[in-house]
Design a protein around this motif. Structure first.
Motif, PDB file in Angstrom:
ATOM      1  N   GLY A  40       0.821  -1.190  -0.077  1.00 29.78           N
ATOM      2  CA  GLY A  40       0.041   0.099   0.091  1.00 29.78           C
ATOM      3  C   GLY A  40       0.698   1.156   0.124  1.00 29.78           C
ATOM      4  O   GLY A  40       2.066   1.175  -0.335  1.00 29.78           O
ATOM      5  N   THR A  72     -12.385  -1.658   5.112  1.00 32.39           N
ATOM      6  CA  THR A  72     -12.266  -2.394   3.563  1.00 32.39           C
ATOM      7  C   THR A  72     -13.702  -1.599   3.140  1.00 32.39           C
ATOM      8  O   THR A  72     -14.708  -1.945   3.548  1.00 32.39           O
ATOM      9  CB  THR A  72     -12.349  -3.586   3.949  1.00 32.39           C
ATOM     10  OG1 THR A  72     -11.133  -4.277   4.527  1.00 32.39           O
ATOM     11  CG2 THR A  72     -12.014  -3.981   2.215  1.00 32.39           C
ATOM     12  N   THR A  83     -10.421  -1.438  -1.140  1.00 31.72           N
ATOM     13  CA  THR A  83      -9.702  -0.665  -0.795  1.00 31.72           C
ATOM     14  C   THR A  83      -9.669  -0.490   0.813  1.00 31.72           C
ATOM     15  O   THR A  83     -10.757  -0.696   1.293  1.00 31.72           O
ATOM     16  CB  THR A  83     -10.003   0.844  -1.519  1.00 31.72           C
ATOM     17  OG1 THR A  83      -8.540   1.783  -0.844  1.00 31.72           O
ATOM     18  CG2 THR A  83     -11.103   1.557  -0.913  1.00 31.72           C
ATOM     19  N   TRP A 120      -2.829   3.186   2.980  1.00 30.21           N
ATOM     20  CA  TRP A 120      -4.104   2.771   2.190  1.00 30.21           C
ATOM     21  C   TRP A 120      -3.650   1.730   1.116  1.00 30.21           C
ATOM     22  O   TRP A 120      -2.650   1.709   0.440  1.00 30.21           O
ATOM     23  CB  TRP A 120      -4.202   4.396   1.317  1.00 30.21           C
ATOM     24  CG  TRP A 120      -5.330   4.264   0.324  1.00 30.21           C
ATOM     25  CD1 TRP A 120      -6.511   3.627   0.232  1.00 30.21           C
ATOM     26  CD2 TRP A 120      -5.253   5.136  -0.756  1.00 30.21           C
ATOM     27  NE1 TRP A 120      -7.130   3.902  -1.013  1.00 30.21           N
ATOM     28  CE2 TRP A 120      -6.500   4.787  -1.613  1.00 30.21           C
ATOM     29  CE3 TRP A 120      -4.585   6.145  -1.383  1.00 30.21           C
ATOM     30  CZ2 TRP A 120      -6.948   5.330  -2.715  1.00 30.21           C
ATOM     31  CZ3 TRP A 120      -4.845   7.009  -2.464  1.00 30.21           C
ATOM     32  CH2 TRP A 120      -6.199   6.567  -2.982  1.00 30.21           C
ATOM     33  N   LEU A 122      -5.053  -1.573  -1.916  1.00 34.35           N
ATOM     34  CA  LEU A 122      -5.780  -1.825  -2.823  1.00 34.35           C
ATOM     35  C   LEU A 122      -5.472  -3.315  -3.239  1.00 34.35           C
ATOM     36  O   LEU A 122      -4.456  -3.775  -3.502  1.00 34.35           O
ATOM     37  CB  LEU A 122      -5.687  -1.147  -4.178  1.00 34.35           C
ATOM     38  CG  LEU A 122      -6.433  -1.090  -5.262  1.00 34.35           C
ATOM     39  CD1 LEU A 122      -8.055  -0.657  -4.841  1.00 34.35           C
ATOM     40  CD2 LEU A 122      -6.025  -0.336  -6.370  1.00 34.35           C
ATOM     41  N   PRO A 131      -2.373   1.600  -4.770  1.00 34.51           N
ATOM     42  CA  PRO A 131      -3.721   2.262  -4.578  1.00 34.51           C
ATOM     43  C   PRO A 131      -3.638   3.649  -5.299  1.00 34.51           C
ATOM     44  O   PRO A 131      -4.644   4.300  -5.294  1.00 34.51           O
ATOM     45  CB  PRO A 131      -3.853   2.429  -2.735  1.00 34.51           C
ATOM     46  CG  PRO A 131      -2.366   2.023  -2.349  1.00 34.51           C
ATOM     47  CD  PRO A 131      -1.691   1.275  -3.627  1.00 34.51           C
ATOM     48  N   LEU A 134      -6.177   4.663  -7.697  1.00 28.57           N
ATOM     49  CA  LEU A 134      -7.304   5.487  -7.412  1.00 28.57           C
ATOM     50  C   LEU A 134      -7.208   6.875  -7.231  1.00 28.57           C
ATOM     51  O   LEU A 134      -8.163   7.493  -7.008  1.00 28.57           O
ATOM     52  CB  LEU A 134      -7.850   4.848  -6.238  1.00 28.57           C
ATOM     53  CG  LEU A 134      -8.460   3.309  -6.394  1.00 28.57           C
ATOM     54  CD1 LEU A 134      -8.746   2.634  -5.085  1.00 28.57           C
ATOM     55  CD2 LEU A 134      -9.387   2.824  -7.425  1.00 28.57           C
TER      56      LEU A 134
END
Length: 147
Positions: A40, A72, A83, A120, A122, A131, A134
């Protein structure tokens, strides 16, 4: 590339900020499922800062894991993207549908970073992704060739 199409249509937001947060530690995918890596990104965020849903989805987990609060958010699609955020204090329960920009948690203090941060993550299935896919991106600009 279905994943790219999905990501482009989600109307994405940063999970903390504005302004866009400082990235304290980037994504380093592991060489294998049990190999070391950083699955992450760590975003600078003060304790108690709101954590926003970066896209519409459903909260599918909101509870402590190993003494740390984890949330989550599952995004629509097949297979769905998940995520994750930690350490957090969840503000919503599992099963809650949310829109992009909804405060879903607050940043909690923890030992993941030298200073307070939001981790963070994903995933698509059991595969970790960056991540930052995003994260909203500024529009592209063409620059003149030469000096």
């Amino acid at each position: 590339m279905l994943l790219t199409t999905l990501i482009l249509t989600l109307g994405l937001l940063w999970p903390v900020g504005p302004p866009p947060p400082e990235i304290l530690r980037g994504w380093r995918p592991p060489a294998g499922p049990y190999a070391p890596g950083h699955r992450g990104v760590d975003l600078a965020a003060p304790a108690d800062a709101p954590v926003l849903a970066p896209a519409a989805g459903t909260v599918t987990f909101a509870a402590p894991v190993g003494g740390r609060g984890v949330l989550t958010l599952t995004l629509p699609g097949s297979p769905p993207l998940r995520t994750t955020f930690s350490p957090v204090t969840p503000l919503v329960r599992a099963g809650t549908p949310v829109r992009a920009g909804t405060a879903v948690a607050r940043v909690a203090t923890g030992t993941h970073c030298p200073r307070t941060c939001l981790h963070w993550g994903l995933l698509r299935g059991d595969r970790y992704l960056n991540p930052l896919l995003l994260a909203p991106r500024p529009p592209s600009r063409l620059l003149p060739l030469g000096g």
